[in-house]
Design a protein around this motif. Structure first.
Motif, PDB file in Angstrom:
ATOM      1  N   TYR A  20     -15.580  49.666 -18.597  1.00 41.33           N
ATOM      2  CA  TYR A  20     -16.140  50.962 -19.003  1.00 41.33           C
ATOM      3  C   TYR A  20     -15.861  51.437 -20.393  1.00 41.33           C
ATOM      4  CZ  TYR A  20     -12.008  53.803 -18.139  1.00 41.33           C
ATOM      5  OH  TYR A  20     -10.599  54.298 -18.500  1.00 41.33           O
ATOM      6  N   ARG A  24     -17.795  52.309 -23.559  1.00 39.36           N
ATOM      7  CA  ARG A  24     -17.575  53.468 -24.198  1.00 39.36           C
ATOM      8  C   ARG A  24     -17.227  53.780 -25.570  1.00 39.36           C
ATOM      9  NH1 ARG A  24     -14.778  56.758 -26.464  1.00 39.36           N
ATOM     10  NH2 ARG A  24     -13.110  55.372 -26.459  1.00 39.36           N
ATOM     11  N   THR A  58     -19.482  51.285 -13.072  1.00 44.99           N
ATOM     12  CA  THR A  58     -18.984  51.233 -14.490  1.00 44.99           C
ATOM     13  C   THR A  58     -19.622  51.783 -15.343  1.00 44.99           C
ATOM     14  OG1 THR A  58     -17.673  49.039 -13.412  1.00 44.99           O
ATOM     15  CG2 THR A  58     -17.959  49.446 -15.971  1.00 44.99           C
ATOM     16  N   VAL A  59     -20.759  51.512 -15.357  1.00 44.51           N
ATOM     17  CA  VAL A  59     -21.650  52.627 -16.479  1.00 44.51           C
ATOM     18  C   VAL A  59     -21.842  53.901 -16.331  1.00 44.51           C
ATOM     19  CG1 VAL A  59     -23.865  52.311 -17.415  1.00 44.51           C
ATOM     20  CG2 VAL A  59     -22.908  50.291 -16.883  1.00 44.51           C
ATOM     21  N   ARG A  61     -19.209  55.686 -15.031  1.00 43.56           N
ATOM     22  CA  ARG A  61     -18.302  56.105 -15.515  1.00 43.56           C
ATOM     23  C   ARG A  61     -18.310  56.246 -17.030  1.00 43.56           C
ATOM     24  NH1 ARG A  61     -11.937  54.249 -14.624  1.00 43.56           N
ATOM     25  NH2 ARG A  61     -11.018  55.884 -15.896  1.00 43.56           N
ATOM     26  N   THR A  62     -18.591  55.282 -17.912  1.00 45.01           N
ATOM     27  CA  THR A  62     -18.825  55.161 -19.235  1.00 45.01           C
ATOM     28  C   THR A  62     -19.576  56.460 -19.482  1.00 45.01           C
ATOM     29  OG1 THR A  62     -18.811  52.802 -19.248  1.00 45.01           O
ATOM     30  CG2 THR A  62     -19.691  53.970 -21.085  1.00 45.01           C
TER      31      THR A  62
END
Length: 126
Positions: A20, A24, A58-59, A61-62
């Protein structure tokens, strides 16, 4: 304006940096460099996760991290878009740097040592 297919991101699964954070940092850098201008629409979370071979969370969270930093905003059905806030974030960073430089001078820390302190702090975030 570039299209979502022109978004260039790579994830190194062998890296100690979490996926992530890799994504980011790359998106934030592309916004900062002007490669992703204000109004650029990022791919939907599920699509980007599939493209990169990552979990949807994961994405997600990014995108949350980027939104928290003011780099993007989520507009519901309008998707996640780059904001002009990326410029504001850079200005905040410049102001913080000026305050740090003033503090370093006030406590008698030279430029070389101050740069080492910042480098160590940045490295500590990885």
């Amino acid at each position: 304006m570039p299209s979502a297919s022109e978004l260039h991101l790579e994830v190194d699964p062998a890296s100690a940096i979490p996926p992530y954070e890799q994504v980011r940092a790359q998106i934030a850098a592309q916004v900062s460099d002007g490669l992703l201008p204000a109004g650029f629409r990022l791919p939907p979370v599920r699509q980007l996760a599939e493209t990169l071979g990552l979990a949807v969370n994961t994405v997600a969270r990014t995108y949350r991290e980027l939104e928290s930093a003011g780099v993007v905003e989520t507009r519901g059905r309008g998707g996640t878009v780059v904001t002009a806030g990326g410029d504001q974030a850079r200005r905040r960073l410049q102001q913080a740097a000026q305050q740090f430089a003033q503090l370093a001078r006030d406590v008698g820390v030279g430029a070389d040592e101050a740069q080492r302190i910042v480098a160590a702090a940045v490295e500590g975030l990885r």
